[in-house]
Design a protein around this motif. Structure first.
Motif, PDB file in Angstrom:
ATOM      1  N   ASP A  11       0.669  -1.610  -0.288  1.00 42.62           N
ATOM      2  CA  ASP A  11      -0.095   0.080   0.227  1.00 42.62           C
ATOM      3  C   ASP A  11       0.903   1.132   0.144  1.00 42.62           C
ATOM      4  N   LYS A  35     -10.085  -5.426  -5.164  1.00 37.71           N
ATOM      5  CA  LYS A  35      -8.629  -4.998  -3.706  1.00 37.71           C
ATOM      6  C   LYS A  35      -9.460  -5.204  -2.584  1.00 37.71           C
ATOM      7  N   SER A  36      -8.496  -5.800  -2.361  1.00 39.48           N
ATOM      8  CA  SER A  36      -8.933  -5.998  -0.698  1.00 39.48           C
ATOM      9  C   SER A  36      -7.402  -6.594   0.150  1.00 39.48           C
ATOM     10  N   GLU A  37      -7.495  -5.370   1.627  1.00 36.95           N
ATOM     11  CA  GLU A  37      -6.396  -4.920   2.467  1.00 36.95           C
ATOM     12  C   GLU A  37      -6.179  -5.762   3.000  1.00 36.95           C
ATOM     13  N   THR A  38      -4.979  -6.789   3.523  1.00 38.63           N
ATOM     14  CA  THR A  38      -4.217  -7.473   3.508  1.00 38.63           C
ATOM     15  C   THR A  38      -3.718  -6.933   5.128  1.00 38.63           C
ATOM     16  N   SER A  43      -2.119  -5.411   0.071  1.00 37.81           N
ATOM     17  CA  SER A  43      -3.287  -5.462  -0.367  1.00 37.81           C
ATOM     18  C   SER A  43      -3.070  -6.539  -1.161  1.00 37.81           C
TER      19      SER A  43
END
Length: 106
Positions: A11, A35-38, A43
């Motif tokens: 990110d 898009k997914s945040e980890t 991401s």
């Protein structure tokens, strides 16, 4: 033919724009993007791609994406053998059909 890429991306400012710009310049159309945040400031971006013509190579795109700043991993769901054998890797997990398309850069 559509194929999917899963990219682990830091990110960082401009990282997503660099990724999208490269995909477009290489002659692929983004049909869908998720898009997914980890954890840890990274991401996961999943792209569903369609080549604009038959001259576009997914293995070349995967290698170029892997060279981008802030890209930590590139995985593909492409089931045909157009991904070059030297960059194709084993499946991430037995139940997961994603496989690493390029070795990690970092």
């Amino acid at each position: 033919m559509r194929t999917s890429l899963r990219i682990e991306l830091a990110d960082a400012e401009g990282a997503l724009m660099r990724l999208i710009g490269l995909v477009e310049r290489r002659g692929f159309t983004i049909a869908a993007m998720d898009k997914s945040e980890t954890s840890g400031g990274q991401s996961t971006v999943t792209l569903s791609l369609a080549a604009r013509d038959g001259a576009r190579s997914m293995d070349v795109l995967a290698r170029q994406v892997a060279r981008l700043l802030d890209v930590r991993g590139v995985f593909t769901r492409d089931t045909d053998d157009r991904i070059a054998p030297e960059i194709a890797a084993r499946a991430v997990a037995p139940s997961d059909r994603w496989r690493q398309a390029c070795p990690p850069r970092h």
